[in-house]
Scaffold this motif. Sequence first.
Motif, PDB file in Angstrom:
ATOM      1  N   SER A  95      49.527  37.298  34.242  1.00 57.49           N
ATOM      2  CA  SER A  95      48.860  38.130  33.239  1.00 57.49           C
ATOM      3  C   SER A  95      47.480  38.556  33.706  1.00 57.49           C
ATOM      4  N   ALA A  96      46.841  39.382  32.895  1.00 59.14           N
ATOM      5  CA  ALA A  96      45.505  39.854  33.228  1.00 59.14           C
ATOM      6  C   ALA A  96      44.529  38.688  33.276  1.00 59.14           C
ATOM      7  N   PHE A  97      44.743  37.714  32.391  1.00 56.28           N
ATOM      8  CA  PHE A  97      43.814  36.595  32.265  1.00 56.28           C
ATOM      9  C   PHE A  97      44.310  35.356  33.003  1.00 56.28           C
ATOM     10  N   ALA A  98      43.382  34.650  33.613  1.00 55.43           N
ATOM     11  CA  ALA A  98      43.747  33.438  34.339  1.00 55.43           C
ATOM     12  C   ALA A  98      44.143  32.336  33.369  1.00 55.43           C
ATOM     13  N   GLY A  99      43.480  32.326  32.202  1.00 50.77           N
ATOM     14  CA  GLY A  99      43.746  31.283  31.214  1.00 50.77           C
ATOM     15  C   GLY A  99      42.913  30.047  31.470  1.00 50.77           C
ATOM     16  N   SER A 150      46.851  39.210  37.718  1.00 46.72           N
ATOM     17  CA  SER A 150      48.183  39.150  38.328  1.00 46.72           C
ATOM     18  C   SER A 150      48.339  40.197  39.433  1.00 46.72           C
ATOM     19  N   ILE A 151      47.793  41.396  39.214  1.00 43.91           N
ATOM     20  CA  ILE A 151      47.912  42.441  40.231  1.00 43.91           C
ATOM     21  C   ILE A 151      47.294  41.973  41.547  1.00 43.91           C
ATOM     22  N   ASN A 154      49.193  38.918  43.171  1.00 43.88           N
ATOM     23  CA  ASN A 154      50.498  39.306  43.721  1.00 43.88           C
ATOM     24  C   ASN A 154      50.391  40.268  44.897  1.00 43.88           C
ATOM     25  N   LYS A 155      49.188  40.804  45.131  1.00 42.85           N
ATOM     26  CA  LYS A 155      48.997  41.712  46.266  1.00 42.85           C
ATOM     27  C   LYS A 155      48.155  41.071  47.361  1.00 42.85           C
ATOM     28  N   GLY A 156      48.080  39.752  47.357  1.00 41.65           N
ATOM     29  CA  GLY A 156      47.488  39.056  48.491  1.00 41.65           C
ATOM     30  C   GLY A 156      45.992  38.839  48.465  1.00 41.65           C
TER      31      GLY A 156
END
Length: 236
Positions: A95-99, A150-151, A154-156
């Motif tokens: 998600s956008a947030f790490a939490g 997340s973006i 997931n993109k390194g």
Amino acid sequence: MTLIPSAAEPNGGVNSPGSNRPLFSSRATTLLRVGLGGAVLLVASSGFMATAYFHSDQWDGVGFAPKQPVGFSHRLHAGELRMDCRNCHASVETSAFAGMPSTQVCLTCHSQISRDKRTLRPVFQSSARNVPLQWIRVTQLPDHVYFDHSIHVNKGVGCTTCHGEIGRMAVTEKSEPLTMRWCLGCHRDPGPHLRPLTELFAAASPPPQTREQQRDLLRSYHIRIEDLMNCSTCHR
Ligand code: HEC
Ligand code: HEC
Ligand code: HEC
Ligand code: HEC
Ligand code: HEC
């Protein structure tokens, strides 16, 4: 077209369809001009101080390390004990947030470990009273900026690239400016900042990649750099 027409203009700031519409009424325009003039003077006179301020760490908050409700140490938990970030920041990949971890997460260990320590008292109180711990934010962007964890993950792009050597921090601190200029520095040319999947959650920065490895990473993560500099990517 003049955006700020003079107060003496024939239509006196009244909007008539099809005319060169002034942005503001003439009175507002005059006030705006006075205001702008004042602002220009102020900026000019304090130019030197402003420059010093904008380039200091104070401005972007690097080094900010607030006192937290519990003296939690990443150096101990993520560094020495080698706990994975996702145990406590569970939504960082999705998600956008790490939490942030709930008190229950702390208690999976601390219901057994260090139960009698004063330092953990706020954790037990939080659990007994069913009131979450109020962690103080170290990193925070203004509301007009869109960011998504997340973006990046997931993109390194690994955690320490943006948050520094978390595994060495006894007290969590802001270690990168997180300004627009800083974001763009990577968006312009992300290659040198990417790392392999195995290093994404490392608590310490991995060694830099060679040129060839960088090219392979750009390809394997399918990085699209076309839109990364567009205003609407981060201001939606
Ligand atoms: C995987 C197990 C584990 C989890 C989960 C965990 N801790 Fe710990 N924590 C430890 C261990 C092990 C120590 C070291 C104990 C020692 O040295 O006596 C420790 C030490 C501490 C200490 C220092 C205690 C002292 O004064 O010596 C604090 C404070 C602390 N943890 C807070 C937290 C908080 C807050 C959370 C939840 C966000 C948390 N811990 C989650 C295992 C854990
Ligand atoms: C045992 C739980 C735990 C683990 C494991 C953990 N963290 Fe944290 N993290 C916390 C807690 C609790 C806070 C809030 C207190 C603080 O800022 O120190 C926090 C705060 C943060 C913050 C500051 C966020 C903000 O804006 O306030 C960052 C960044 C962070 N963690 C990154 C990481 C990274 C990267 C890892 C893995 C290398 C990691 N954390 C592992 C519990 C954990
Ligand atoms: C590309 C830069 C970047 C990367 C990579 C990154 N973060 Fe963040 N992180 C940020 C920014 C920026 C914020 C502040 C977000 C906001 O205020 O909306 C933030 C905020 C946080 C927070 C506070 C809670 C939240 O979600 O806002 C935590 C915890 C955190 N990051 C942990 C991590 C962990 C763990 C990783 C690695 C898995 C990671 N971050 C990777 C830039 C990054
Ligand atoms: C270290 C490199 C790095 C930094 C720093 C960084 N980014 Fe990114 N960002 C990337 C990469 C790589 C992508 C993924 C590009 C793709 O989709 O192929 C990305 C994608 C994004 C996207 C999604 C674009 C889309 O496809 O919708 C947003 C939004 C974004 N970044 C915002 C930010 C903001 C805001 C900051 C600063 C707080 C920031 N980024 C800092 C590397 C970075
Ligand atoms: C990669 C993400 C990113 C992109 C692309 C981006 N911005 Fe920003 N912008 C930010 C961040 C982060 C901030 C907040 C931090 C700061 O003020 O530096 C910001 C702040 C701003 C502000 C407010 C400055 C202030 O003083 O409050 C303006 C205005 C702005 N951006 C305009 C733009 C325009 C125009 C573009 C396109 C040319 C653009 N941005 C592209 C990330 C981005």
